[in-house]
Design an enzyme around this catalytic site. Structure first.
Site, PDB file in Angstrom:
ATOM      1  N   TRP A  76     -40.430 -37.531 -55.087  1.00 17.95           N
ATOM      2  CA  TRP A  76     -39.279 -36.762 -54.615  1.00 17.95           C
ATOM      3  C   TRP A  76     -38.142 -37.716 -54.217  1.00 17.95           C
ATOM      4  CZ3 TRP A  76     -36.927 -36.775 -49.728  1.00 17.95           C
ATOM      5  CH2 TRP A  76     -35.897 -35.835 -49.581  1.00 17.95           C
TER       6      TRP A  76
ATOM      7  N   ASP B 200     -26.868 -21.106 -52.442  1.00 20.27           N
ATOM      8  CA  ASP B 200     -28.221 -21.682 -52.505  1.00 20.27           C
ATOM      9  C   ASP B 200     -29.181 -20.895 -51.621  1.00 20.27           C
ATOM     10  OD1 ASP B 200     -30.378 -23.967 -52.368  1.00 20.27           O
ATOM     11  OD2 ASP B 200     -28.927 -24.659 -53.849  1.00 20.27           O
ATOM     12  N   ASP B 201     -30.262 -21.515 -51.264  1.00 15.77           N
ATOM     13  CA  ASP B 201     -31.348 -20.893 -50.489  1.00 15.77           C
ATOM     14  C   ASP B 201     -30.809 -20.276 -49.193  1.00 15.77           C
ATOM     15  OD1 ASP B 201     -33.804 -20.269 -49.490  1.00 15.77           O
ATOM     16  OD2 ASP B 201     -34.570 -22.321 -49.460  1.00 15.77           O
TER      17      ASP B 201
ATOM     18  N   LYS C 203     -29.787 -20.887 -60.281  1.00 11.24           N
ATOM     19  CA  LYS C 203     -30.570 -22.112 -60.051  1.00 11.24           C
ATOM     20  C   LYS C 203     -31.996 -21.674 -59.734  1.00 11.24           C
ATOM     21  CE  LYS C 203     -30.715 -25.993 -56.737  1.00 11.24           C
ATOM     22  NZ  LYS C 203     -30.021 -26.531 -55.548  1.00 11.24           N
TER      23      LYS C 203
ATOM     24  N   ASP D 172     -35.514 -22.567 -58.744  1.00  8.47           N
ATOM     25  CA  ASP D 172     -36.172 -23.676 -58.057  1.00  8.47           C
ATOM     26  C   ASP D 172     -37.691 -23.494 -58.062  1.00  8.47           C
ATOM     27  OD1 ASP D 172     -36.414 -25.979 -56.556  1.00  8.47           O
ATOM     28  OD2 ASP D 172     -34.998 -25.357 -55.016  1.00  8.47           O
TER      29      ASP D 172
ATOM     30  N   ASP E 168     -32.832 -34.288 -55.532  1.00  7.32           N
ATOM     31  CA  ASP E 168     -32.288 -33.924 -54.215  1.00  7.32           C
ATOM     32  C   ASP E 168     -31.555 -35.101 -53.592  1.00  7.32           C
ATOM     33  OD1 ASP E 168     -33.035 -31.323 -54.188  1.00  7.32           O
ATOM     34  OD2 ASP E 168     -34.753 -31.572 -52.857  1.00  7.32           O
TER      35      ASP E 168
HETATM   36  C1  GLA Z   1     -34.912 -27.676 -53.148  1.00  5.19           C
HETATM   37  C2  GLA Z   1     -33.752 -27.980 -54.049  1.00  5.19           C
HETATM   38  C3  GLA Z   1     -32.492 -28.105 -53.244  1.00  5.19           C
HETATM   39  C4  GLA Z   1     -32.247 -26.829 -52.487  1.00  5.19           C
HETATM   40  C5  GLA Z   1     -33.448 -26.500 -51.629  1.00  5.19           C
HETATM   41  C6  GLA Z   1     -33.335 -25.136 -51.016  1.00  5.19           C
HETATM   42  O1  GLA Z   1     -35.217 -28.754 -52.333  1.00  5.19           O
HETATM   43  O2  GLA Z   1     -33.999 -29.124 -54.795  1.00  5.19           O
HETATM   44  O3  GLA Z   1     -31.392 -28.390 -54.082  1.00  5.19           O
HETATM   45  O4  GLA Z   1     -31.978 -25.797 -53.390  1.00  5.19           O
HETATM   46  O5  GLA Z   1     -34.653 -26.521 -52.380  1.00  5.19           O
HETATM   47  O6  GLA Z   1     -34.437 -24.796 -50.257  1.00  5.19           O
END
Ligand code: GLA
Length: 736
Positions: free
Chosen positions: A200, A367-368, A477, A479, A547
């Site tokens: 990671w 995003d999340d 996106k 994930d 990330d």
């Molecule tokens: C992962 C993705 C990030 C983000 C987070 C959200 O880590 O790689 O870019 O979207 O999840 O929880």
């Protein structure tokens, strides 16, 4: 006719402009490899390349042919138990417990074009002339197990693509324990093996090691291709560099558990294998059933590692990635993850969006954190209902606002996961991958859904369909934030099929969504780049590379990623400083200079930028729009490696060679050091170019041979105070 069968010598020759693959049928029907390498001219027979010898201790083919032993032949699809003692491509268990197989040639067909693979991602053609396919059927007499080896020789993008189909044409059940996608035996072992390793936030580090006797293998047992090892291997000669020398590249078009194995035996021959990882794999083949392996791509270049990468880039960009966005310039986006994490409301996001519009950014990605109970990563995954406390008028209202502002709208999902406490978890505990009576192991506080179960796929399709309908999103996106454990399905009959069926489930949900929403731009993601693989590119033409958004680390990550994957596939954003992963500060222009070589965007709170930074972002956005085509669709060259030096240098050149941009990055400031030049690549030697920064007019030959002086006054002293993490972009434009 790049697939030729020479009847008399029973020899197949597949070739394109770059490579030749030659093998023949020898009595009593074994398929023996004679050559794989640079393209050579076609001839009636290559029998002098058939190496046989009468050796002690060998299991021989017959009393008459003591010189023929499977152990010492180079085989196309080897099996264990009848003489070959290296690792096999295929292993089965018959009803009587036997693993023995004796595969012999049965028939062949040659066809134009390249067939698609059922339920699997695959390189495709747009016209039959682009490829020719040879299908060779081998058969084990006793069990009537047939293996159809598929070889597609690509003419436009010079690669060879292989896969195998296993057919149970007998009357008994067979369990498939191992079925590799490709196997190739080479006549010597004088190679270095290059792999892309990591973890990671440090994905795809370039590693180079000499091949040695024994087995060197990489792979994944994680249920995803992983950030630890990418499904790619290069075998290159010792003197191979980025720009010169011979290399093979092998890449697996698959996103689940995989294995790549290089085996050097003590007779100095090398076997390369690639395919689904056999650990835990047991596929049941009833009479009449077939199993299709994923496909593997083989390329050859004698123009160094760049030559190999450029073949992969072109092939994957044009004939693996698909759909509406394949050839389109990718929208410049702002993503709110590092800006707000899960702590936001509609108003806050609209403020960021308004600033984005002002800067010239084209898309806002939510995003999340937008769904019910999602204020931390402990809860929320699985139900996919909008959080009305964050979006009182619903998600559709928010995306409509974005659209009204003239921005495209994007959204984050993680549909393979579920948290405890959600409706989904409570109503369907049997949908979670786990075995009753054992501890259920969390990863990021979440659990993996059983994608081998079609009900799970149907449920998620309905939920996501509802969200996409309501929001009319332009981008998604997707994930995937944990690896698989406790691999057991509550509904599947044959547990040894779960890992592969999981991957097939992911592919099938993607396919259904793409079919219904062909204009949505999908970006795959797995805690950054843990599923950055060719299989995913078939569904999502871009992937979140890592990330880690630090402007220096990104040079390494993108450098390694470019060994196989085109720039148009690499999600790359400018984030805030101090950087959230490393606490490091890299100048904003250097962060942008790295991010241009990808899809480009911002991942920070735009409302917190100073006026100067906002102005800089405006200029960067305008610059990217002007040069985006060159970055995303030009020919990419790696010139100096951050893994070996204090500098990173790479460039991209337009197809017509009229325009190029070369990026120079220096990690740490040096003092009183030597002068340095870099020789550019890919330009037209006779073309006069203007080179920015130096403001000179010079011809391509000079830039490619005498080179560009990239050292500056700071080579002698740091009086001009440049410091660490500097970078420069040289814009190289043809002059009339
Ligand atoms: C992962 C993705 C990030 C983000 C987070 C959200 O880590 O790689 O870019 O979207 O999840 O929880």
């Amino acid at each position: 006719m790049p697939v030729i069968y020479h009847e008399v010598s029973k020899t197949f020759h597949l070739y394109n402009t770059e490579l030749s693959h030659i093998f023949k049928i020898i009595e009593p029907g074994y398929l023996v490899n004679l050559y794989f390498g640079k393209k050579i001219r076609d001839r009636e027979n290559y029998d002098h390349l058939l190496e046989t010898a009468d050796r002690s201790m060998a299991v021989t083919f017959s009393d008459e042919r003591t010189d023929l032993s499977l152990e010492h032949l180079k085989l196309e699809y080897p099996v264990y138990g009848t003489g070959d003692l290296r690792n096999p491509s295929l292993d089965v268990t018959a009803e009587n417990g036997s693993h023995l197989l004796d595969l012999r040639f049965e028939s062949y067909t040659i066809q134009k074009g390249k067939p698609s693979l059922p339920h699997l991602p695959a390189v495709y053609t747009e016209a039959d002339e682009e490829a020719d396919t040879l299908l060779v059927t081998l058969c084990d007499q006793k069990t009537q197990l047939k293996v159809v080896l598929s070889y597609s020789i690509m003419n436009l993008y010079p690669a060879l693509i292989r896969s195998a189909k296993i057919v149970n044409a007998g009357t008994e059940k067979i369990i498939l324990n191992n079925a590799m996608s490709l196997s190739v035996d080479l006549p010597d072992t004088d190679y270095d093996m290059i792999t892309l390793t990591g973890a990671w936030a440090r994905e795809r580090t370039v590693r180079r090691q000499a091949v040695h006797e024994g087995v060197q293998s990489i792979g994944s047992l994680r249920g995803i291709s992983s950030s630890n090892f990418n499904p790619f291997v290069s075998l290159c000669r010792k003197n191979c560099t980025e720009t010169e020398g011979e290399t093979f590249g092998f890449s697996l078009v698959y996103s689940g558990c995989w294995l790549a194995e290089v085996q050097a035996d003590t007779y100095h021959t090398l076997r390369m294998h690639m395919g689904i990882h056999p650990q835990g794999f047991a596929w049941h083949l009833d009479p009449g059933d077939t199993f299709q392996t994923p496909e593997a791509v083989m390329v050859y270049s004698d123009e160094g590692l760049n030559g190999m990468s450029q073949i992969f880039h072109e092939l994957y960009r044009h004939r693996l990635a698909r759909g509406y966005w394949r050839d389109r310039e990718r929208p410049i986006l702002v993503n709110n993850w590092e800006a707000t994490y899960m702590n936001f409301n509609e108003q806050k996001l609209l403020e960021i969006a308004a600033r984005a519009k002002e800067i010239g950014i084209e898309m806002f990605v939510l995003d999340d954190g937008w769904f019910e109970n999602r204020n931390s990563d402990h809860t929320g995954l699985g139900d996919w209902q909008c959080d009305r406390t964050k979006f009182p008028q619903g998600l559709g209202h928010f995306t409509q606002k974005l659209h009204e502002m003239g921005l495209l709208a994007g959204i984050w999902i993680e549909p393979e996961m579920v948290n405890m406490g959600t409706r989904m978890f409570n109503e369907h505990p049997e949908w979670v991958i786990h075995e009753e009576g054992r501890i259920l192991h969390p990863g990021r506080h979440q659990y993996v859904l059983d994608y081998s179960n079609p009900d799970v796929i149907d449920d998620l399709f309905e939920k996501l369909d509802r969200v996409f309908e309501e929001t009319r999103v332009d981008y998604v996106k997707w994930d995937m934030n944990r690896t698989l454990s406790d691999v057991y399905s509550m509904t599947l009959k044959n547990q040894g099929e779960l890992m592969h069926r999981y991957t097939l489930g992911v592919y099938s949900l993607y396919e259904r969504l793409i079919e219904k929403y062909p204009k949505i731009l999908f970006e795959s993601c797995s805690s950054g780049g843990a599923r950055f693989d060719p299989g995913m590119l078939y569904y999502a033409p871009q992937a979140w590379t890592s990330d880690d958004t630090d402007g220096y680390e990104r040079q390494k990550i993108q450098y390694g990623t470019s060994f196989v994957y085109p720039l148009s596939s690499m999600g790359s954003h400018v984030s805030a400083c101090p950087n959230h992963q490393l606490n490091r500060t890299v100048p904003m222009y250097t962060r942008a200079n790295a991010a241009y070589f990808g899809t480009f965007g911002y991942e920070l709170d735009l409302t917190k930028m100073t006026d100067e930074e906002t102005e800089e972002a405006k200029q960067q956005t305008a610059f990217m729009k002007q040069y985006r085509k060159l970055f995303q669709f030009g020919t990419f060259w790696r010139l100096r490696s951050p893994f070996e030096t204090n500098e990173t240098i790479w460039m991209t050149v337009s197809k017509d060679r009229k325009q190029a941009v070369c990026a120079y990055f220096r990690c740490l400031q040096e003092i009183n050091t030597g002068f340095r030049r870099i020789r550019l690549k890919g330009l037209d030697p006779d073309q006069l170019y203007h080179v920015s920064v130096l403001d000179i007019d010079v011809c391509g030959d000079e830039l490619m041979h005498a080179g560009l002086v990239i050292s500056d006054q700071s080579a002698a002293s740091n009086r001009d105070g440049q410091g660490d993490f500097v970078s420069r972009l040289y814009l190289i434009d043809a002059k009339d």
